[in-house]
Design a protein around this motif. Structure first.
Motif, mmCIF file in Angstrom:
data_model
loop_
_atom_site.group_PDB
_atom_site.id
_atom_site.type_symbol
_atom_site.label_atom_id
_atom_site.label_comp_id
_atom_site.label_asym_id
_atom_site.label_seq_id
_atom_site.Cartn_x
_atom_site.Cartn_y
_atom_site.Cartn_z
ATOM 1 N N LEU A 389 0.824 -1.200 0.000
ATOM 2 C CA LEU A 389 0.000 0.000 0.000
ATOM 3 C C LEU A 389 0.860 1.252 0.000
ATOM 4 O O LEU A 389 0.455 2.300 -0.525
ATOM 5 N N ASN A 393 1.464 6.093 -4.251
ATOM 6 C CA ASN A 393 0.333 6.938 -3.874
ATOM 7 C C ASN A 393 -0.667 6.940 -5.031
ATOM 8 O O ASN A 393 -0.299 7.216 -6.167
ATOM 9 N N MET A 417 -11.203 7.121 -4.292
ATOM 10 C CA MET A 417 -10.278 6.523 -3.331
ATOM 11 C C MET A 417 -8.917 7.199 -3.425
ATOM 12 O O MET A 417 -8.408 7.477 -4.504
ATOM 13 N N ASP A 418 -8.335 7.452 -2.250
ATOM 14 C CA ASP A 418 -6.972 7.972 -2.165
ATOM 15 C C ASP A 418 -6.148 7.038 -1.290
ATOM 16 O O ASP A 418 -6.600 6.617 -0.217
ATOM 17 N N ILE A 419 -4.935 6.717 -1.748
ATOM 18 C CA ILE A 419 -3.964 5.982 -0.954
ATOM 19 C C ILE A 419 -2.703 6.830 -0.898
ATOM 20 O O ILE A 419 -2.050 7.038 -1.924
ATOM 21 N N HIS A 423 -2.177 5.141 3.740
ATOM 22 C CA HIS A 423 -3.427 5.575 4.364
ATOM 23 C C HIS A 423 -4.521 5.607 3.297
ATOM 24 O O HIS A 423 -4.417 6.337 2.314
ATOM 25 N N ILE A 424 -5.582 4.818 3.495
ATOM 26 C CA ILE A 424 -6.645 4.685 2.500
ATOM 27 C C ILE A 424 -7.872 5.462 2.968
ATOM 28 O O ILE A 424 -8.314 5.318 4.110
ATOM 29 N N THR A 425 -8.414 6.254 2.067
ATOM 30 C CA THR A 425 -9.702 6.894 2.319
ATOM 31 C C THR A 425 -10.593 6.654 1.106
ATOM 32 O O THR A 425 -10.157 6.811 -0.039
ATOM 33 N N LEU A 426 -11.809 6.239 1.363
ATOM 34 C CA LEU A 426 -12.814 6.103 0.319
ATOM 35 C C LEU A 426 -13.910 7.106 0.615
ATOM 36 O O LEU A 426 -14.627 6.992 1.617
ATOM 37 N N ASP A 443 -12.238 5.063 6.272
ATOM 38 C CA ASP A 443 -10.902 5.561 6.552
ATOM 39 C C ASP A 443 -10.094 4.408 7.137
ATOM 40 O O ASP A 443 -10.476 3.828 8.152
ATOM 41 N N THR A 453 -9.589 1.005 11.137
ATOM 42 C CA THR A 453 -10.643 1.305 10.166
ATOM 43 C C THR A 453 -11.848 1.941 10.828
ATOM 44 O O THR A 453 -12.277 1.527 11.916
#
Length: 684
Positions: A389, A393, A417-419, A423-426, A443, A453
């Motif tokens: 992960l 980015n 979605m951002d990685i 750090h993952i955020t949907l 998150d 999470t």
């Protein structure tokens, strides 16, 4: 007499002087002869090998490796040809001393002397390399013997003009590459061909061996060395690689390849799983079913762009644009993807599940799907890799216009979605269901090997008729609303839910007819015979459905589970253990009115989530047995155990009030949600 003697003396002096001059004239030919002989002897005895120590020293300083040669030849002229025989480049310290980095049988370089005299430009019209052999070795720590470090303290002036290169001719070249970090051991055969072409031929490289612990074969055909420096002439590229079951082809032209001025390349990826592209692209991708994607590869504003691509992944189509920063230490990827038709099974790899179906998956995926059905586990248990992960980015937007799955009551999907550094955020992960939607924000923050999470899910005006439509058997009307709030830590979806805390609250209000088999919505597979025994008619009008389920350490308990129809009321009790993926659940149905012919009592549902065991409780069995026994003795008495008194419909209102007062999933605090600019859901 004195006069005569004087005259006689003058005559002797004069005679002596005249005799000396001819002797000096005869010496000059001797001098010229000796000089000529010396030149002839120098030419005859000259050996260019005398300059080998000087050339070796300069080459070693330039490369940072010890360079030696056996012989040096120079053919002088307007175009001077310098040839070195038996060239050897030694390995640096830390690599085998008895094995050189490179060896070349003959290295010939032609230099246009007049070009340098007139314009101070080093013009090399031809480089001829005969049988070069390179052993490229790397260590697990990333150090490699091909790293060139100049040992010279001086550097050439930045204002000096670079050399002008012409033709490159390679005969019978061989490169052996060993890199344990990349799990690579492959051989490259290199030569140039087509010398009569206007551009001076092209370079051909064939490869075989292993790369990323997968067999690799490949063939590359590139333009001549001359075209590399011609800013007005594109460099042709034709590459075909098979790395294990994954195939890649790249055909087209590159503008100014030394400075990446742009490209017109057609790129094709095919294979059984996109996750296998990691060694070739350097970007981790979740597991997918078999795929084929075709698009245009370009270089724009220091970013590699895969644009206007289209293809299939499993039974879903895929199109869009992917761009990545080619010069950043950590790849920065921006992807804008869409599908006209998508099967959610093809996206299962993104949540750690097995993608595809028994028809669309590859061989391994089909085996995993069959094994999961046997085990009875339904929650994805594949671990998320935090190092992967963090390998890139990613900023992804995705829209699936139409969801193709007859068992899933969802119409479309919208994802942003951002990685960033793992750090993952949907924000959001939304589904449209009829006239309503299921809206989610997630998150996931790395914590060691796990992910902390936080999930917030809202059910907004979900159309009950759309849910029932997915069953292809039941019909009804109503609106579902509610929310789920879960916090947890884990390395997979299964472990996250197994450690989860929070709750789920759902409420359905209805109007119109609903099948008595609505109980199947709760995940039950109750047969017609049992429902008939419970006294439920084929049709009933829905009053309400309330499910209020707290979640504590992975145990989902039934605080309230009530289904009220015009004919009966069903109450559920029990727990669902998400850690072990088992349930211990009972459903009791009572008639809403005075009725004859039903068998009240619980229906017990136990076992694995994927393959539960459904059995009537002791009360139902006892009453059924009594009815049979009495029917043998006296048929009229057989109806006595089936008589129920109506319990009314007030419980629905009472349960709803209690749920609203203290729901298992309380509404979150009014904190503004910052959503990145991404795809928006279309109206309707």
């Amino acid at each position: 007499m004195a006069v005569d003697q004087t005259a006689s003396g003058n005559n002797r002096a004069s005679g002596s002087s005249g005799a000396g001059r001819p002797r000096r004239r005869r010496i000059w030919p001797w001098i010229l002869g000796v000089f000529a002989v010396a030149i002839i002897l120098l030419v005859a005895l000259w050996d260019w090998d005398w300059f080998i120590p000087l050339v070796d020293s300069r080459a070693s300083s330039a490369l940072g490796h010890k360079v030696t040669m056996q012989h040096l030849h120079v053919r002088l002229g307007r175009t001077t040809v310098v040839t070195a025989d038996g060239v050897r480049v030694d390995n640096p310290e830390g690599f085998p001393a008895d094995q050189p980095l490179a060896q070349i049988d003959h290295l010939g370089i032609s230099v246009a002397v007049m070009s340098y005299i007139r314009n101070q430009v080093i013009d090399i019209p031809l480089i001829n390399v005969d049988h070069p052999v390179i052993d490229a070795l790397a260590h697990q720590d990333g150090s490699a013997n091909w790293t060139m470090k100049s040992q010279s303290g001086s550097s050439s002036s930045s204002a000096s003009k670079p050399p002008r290169l012409g033709l490159l001719r390679i005969h019978d070249g061989h490169v052996h590459v060993v890199d344990p970090k990349l799990r690579t051991d492959m051989n490259l055969q290199v030569h140039t061909a087509g010398y009569r072409d206007p551009d001076g031929g092209h370079i051909v490289v064939t490869a075989d061996g292993t790369y990323a612990h997968q067999p690799i074969t490949g063939r590359f055909i590139g333009g001549a060395l001359l075209t590399l420096q011609d800013r007005g002439r594109p460099y042709p590229v034709d590459l075909h690689v098979a790395n294990g079951p994954t195939h890649v082809s790249l055909e087209g032209e590159i503008d100014q390849p030394l400075t990446f001025g742009g490209a017109r390349l057609k790129l094709v990826f095919t294979g059984p799983d996109m996750a296998l592209l990691l060694p070739l692209t350097g970007v981790p991708i979740p597991h997918t079913p078999p795929f084929k994607v075709t698009g245009n590869l370009d270089y724009q504003n220091r970013r590699i762009v895969f644009d206007k691509f289209h293809g299939t992944v499993g039974s879903s189509d895929l199109e869009g644009r992917i761009a990545g920063d080619a010069q950043s230490k950590v790849p920065d990827i921006k992807a804008d993807l869409s599908s006209q038709r998508v099967d959610l099974n093809d996206l299962a790899g993104f949540i750690g599940g097995t993608p595809g179906t028994a028809k669309t998956g590859n061989v391994q995926q089909k085996q995993e799907i069959a094994a999961s059905k046997t085990s009875g586990n339904i929650l994805p248990d594949q671990k998320f890799s935090v190092p992967k992960l963090r390998a890139a980015n990613v900023h992804l937007t995705y829209r699936g216009e139409h969801i193709e799955n007859k068992y899933v009551p969802l119409d479309n999907i919208v994802v942003a979605m951002d990685i960033v550094d793992g750090h993952i955020t949907l924000h959001p992960l939304d589904f449209k269901v009829g006239t309503g939607s299921i809206d989610s924000n997630l998150d996931l923050q790395p914590s060691g090997e796990d992910l902390r999470t936080k999930a917030d899910v809202k059910f907004r005006h979900v159309d009950l008729s759309r849910i029932l439509q997915a069953t292809h058997a039941f019909h009804g009307d109503g609106v579902l609303g509610g929310q789920a709030d879960i916090t947890t830590t884990g390395s997979s979806v299964a472990s996250m839910l197994g450690n989860g805390n929070g709750g789920v609250t759902m409420v359905i209000s209805g109007n119109g007819d609903i099948s008595a088999l609505l109980h199947d919505i709760a995940g039950l597979e109750v047969g017609n015979a049992i429902l008939s025994a419970l006294g439920l008619p084929n049709r009933a009008s829905l009053r309400c459905f309330i499910a209020d389920m707290p979640l504590h350490d992975g145990i989902l308990s039934m605080k309230t589970f009530l289904l009220q129809t015009s004919e009966a009321r069903s109450i559920g009790r029990g727990t669902i253990d998400l850690k072990n993926q088992t349930l211990d659940y009972s459903l009791t149905t009572r008639s809403s009115h005075f009725s004859i012919g039903s068998l009240p009592g619980p229906i017990n549902v136990t076992g694995k989530l994927g393959s539960p065991s459904i059995r009537p409780g002791a009360e139902v069995v006892a009453r059924a047995g009594a009815a049979v026994g009495l029917g043998v003795l006296l048929v009229p008495l057989a109806i006595l155990p089936t008589i129920q008194l109506g319990v009314g419909e007030g419980a629905c209102t009472d349960a709803l009030q209690k749920t609203e007062a203290a729901p298992a999933a309380p509404p979150p605090a009014a904190v503004p949600v910052h959503r990145r600019h991404g795809p928006q859901r279309k109206a309707g």
